[in-house]
Each structure stands twice: as C-alpha cells, then as structure tokens.
Design an enzyme around this catalytic site. Structure first.
Site, PDB file in Angstrom:
ATOM      1  N   SER A  38       5.087   6.859   2.234  1.00  0.00           N
ATOM      2  CA  SER A  38       5.555   5.540   2.660  1.00  0.00           C
ATOM      3  C   SER A  38       4.954   4.454   1.774  1.00  0.00           C
ATOM      4  O   SER A  38       3.869   4.626   1.208  1.00  0.00           O
ATOM      5  CB  SER A  38       5.138   5.252   4.109  1.00  0.00           C
ATOM      6  OG  SER A  38       5.630   6.221   4.993  1.00  0.00           O
ATOM      7  N   HIS A  86       1.080   5.296   0.923  1.00  0.00           N
ATOM      8  CA  HIS A  86       0.430   6.148   1.927  1.00  0.00           C
ATOM      9  C   HIS A  86       1.105   7.523   1.952  1.00  0.00           C
ATOM     10  O   HIS A  86       2.335   7.598   2.004  1.00  0.00           O
ATOM     11  CB  HIS A  86       0.521   5.499   3.314  1.00  0.00           C
ATOM     12  CG  HIS A  86      -0.212   6.271   4.362  1.00  0.00           C
ATOM     13  ND1 HIS A  86      -1.597   6.284   4.438  1.00  0.00           N
ATOM     14  CD2 HIS A  86       0.227   7.070   5.369  1.00  0.00           C
ATOM     15  CE1 HIS A  86      -1.968   7.054   5.454  1.00  0.00           C
ATOM     16  NE2 HIS A  86      -0.881   7.551   6.035  1.00  0.00           N
ATOM     17  N   ASP A 118      -2.690   1.145   8.283  1.00  0.00           N
ATOM     18  CA  ASP A 118      -1.383   1.659   7.837  1.00  0.00           C
ATOM     19  C   ASP A 118      -0.282   1.318   8.840  1.00  0.00           C
ATOM     20  O   ASP A 118       0.580   2.138   9.154  1.00  0.00           O
ATOM     21  CB  ASP A 118      -1.454   3.181   7.598  1.00  0.00           C
ATOM     22  CG  ASP A 118      -2.474   3.533   6.529  1.00  0.00           C
ATOM     23  OD1 ASP A 118      -2.527   2.825   5.509  1.00  0.00           O
ATOM     24  OD2 ASP A 118      -3.225   4.496   6.698  1.00  0.00           O
ATOM     25  N   ASN A 133       0.833  -1.198   0.000  1.00  0.00           N
ATOM     26  CA  ASN A 133       0.000   0.000   0.000  1.00  0.00           C
ATOM     27  C   ASN A 133       0.869   1.250   0.000  1.00  0.00           C
ATOM     28  O   ASN A 133       1.865   1.320   0.722  1.00  0.00           O
ATOM     29  CB  ASN A 133      -0.871  -0.020   1.273  1.00  0.00           C
ATOM     30  CG  ASN A 133      -1.805   1.172   1.374  1.00  0.00           C
ATOM     31  OD1 ASN A 133      -2.401   1.591   0.398  1.00  0.00           O
ATOM     32  ND2 ASN A 133      -1.931   1.725   2.569  1.00  0.00           N
TER      33      ASN A 133
END
Length: 197
Positions: A135, A108, A144, A106
């Site tokens: 990130s 972020h 997260d 993912n």
C-alpha cells in the site's frame, strides 16, 4: 518538476528504483536529498546517484519530539514538494506530520488496513492469510492509518518465509510508488483532496 526528499532506515530498494526512474529526462520528479535515522545501507544509492544525504540519528536526541524537530529542520532545508517515507522504521512525531501533510507519503508492505505496524509481513504469515499486499498512503498521526493512495494484492505462497514473501512484495511497492509519484507530479492524484476525504 516535483522535488522529493526520501527518508529511509534500511537498504533503500524503493529509493533506488525512484532514482533510476528519475534518470529519464521525461520523468517529472527529482530526488533532491535522502535522509535516514541511522547509518542506513541505502544511503549508498543516493551517493552513487550524486544525491545529497543527511542522517538524524534517533538515539542522539532525548525525546522523539526533539528528534522530529531536528529531522524536520533537515527536510525543510531542501524545500521539497513531497517527502516519502520508504522503509523508514520510525513513527514521525505529530509536529512533523502537521508541517508536511498531506505531502508526506509512506510505502507499506501489506494491504492496509490489514497488518499495520513494523512487522507487517511477519504478521500476515502468522495470521495464515492467503493474500497480503502493498500500500501507499498519506501519512497521518495513526500507525499506517492514513488515506490510501494505491494498493495491490500479493499472494502468499505455501511454505513462504518472511524474507521470501517480502522479496515478492517489494517490486509491487516500487511500482506503486513510481506510478504515484508520476500521478502526483502530473496532477492526476490530489493529495490534499485525498487527505480531506
């Protein structure tokens, strides 16, 4: 060749950068499908590049778990080596994480663990910090909270708006993502090892 499914909810600027990078014959990864949880503008990027798309609307299912099962079924049809959540604004249920982890990553728009969640850029401005960042993480069942693959700082400038700051973070996110995909494909990043650490 690393095969990738990308999941989006919005404009798909990271997706577009990845599609452009993978046009290079030397790039060791290919996006095989793009999915969304709504009628996202970014699906147009996939269509422009001739990449199949699918939509699994969150609102069409009675529970997050049933939506997650339908999403996982769509992803599995493409048998990807890696699934990327990029601007995907839904928490995926634990069953999806468990099925795909650690090959589920993912992007972020913050320097995690600072400012997790859906409003990272707004939260950074509200906190009055002088730096935030971008990130890339391995997805786990936290918000997260998974192992960090890579991250980079971005300065907060005086008078920044949420939109202006986010526009400066996006190119950093794109670079981190493309570099990580290269490193994963070339064996320089071991997601399984990262997830165990």
């Amino acid at each position: 060749m690393l095969s990738i499914v990308v999941l989006i909810s919005g404009g798909g600027s990271n997706l577009r950068a990845l599609l452009e990078a993978s046009e290079d014959a030397e790039f060791p990864a290919r996006v095989v499908a793009v999915g969304a949880d709504r009628d996202a503008d970014g699906l147009e990027h996939a269509e422009r590049f001739g990449i199949p798309t699918f939509t699994v609307p969150f609102t069409s299912y009675p529970s997050r778990e049933e939506w997650g099962d339908a999403l996982l079924e769509q992803i599995r049809q493409w048998e990807p080596d890696l699934t990327i959540l990029s601007g995907f604004m839904r928490l995926v249920p634990p069953r999806v994480v468990e099925a795909l982890s650690p090959w589920l990553i993912n992007t972020h728009p913050a320097y995690l663990p600072e400012f997790p969640g859906a409003h990272a850029v707004r939260d950074a401005l509200a906190a009055g910090v002088t730096q935030t960042g971008a990130s890339l993480i391995v997805v786990d069942n936290g918000v997260d909270a998974g192992p960090i693959i890579s991250q980079e700082r971005v300065e907060v400038e005086p008078g920044d708006t949420e939109a202006a700051l986010h526009e400066r973070i996006k190119p950093v996110e794109r670079r981190l993502l493309i570099d990580a995909v290269l490193d994963i494909a070339n064996g320089h990043i071991d997601l399984e090892e990262l997830a165990r650490a």
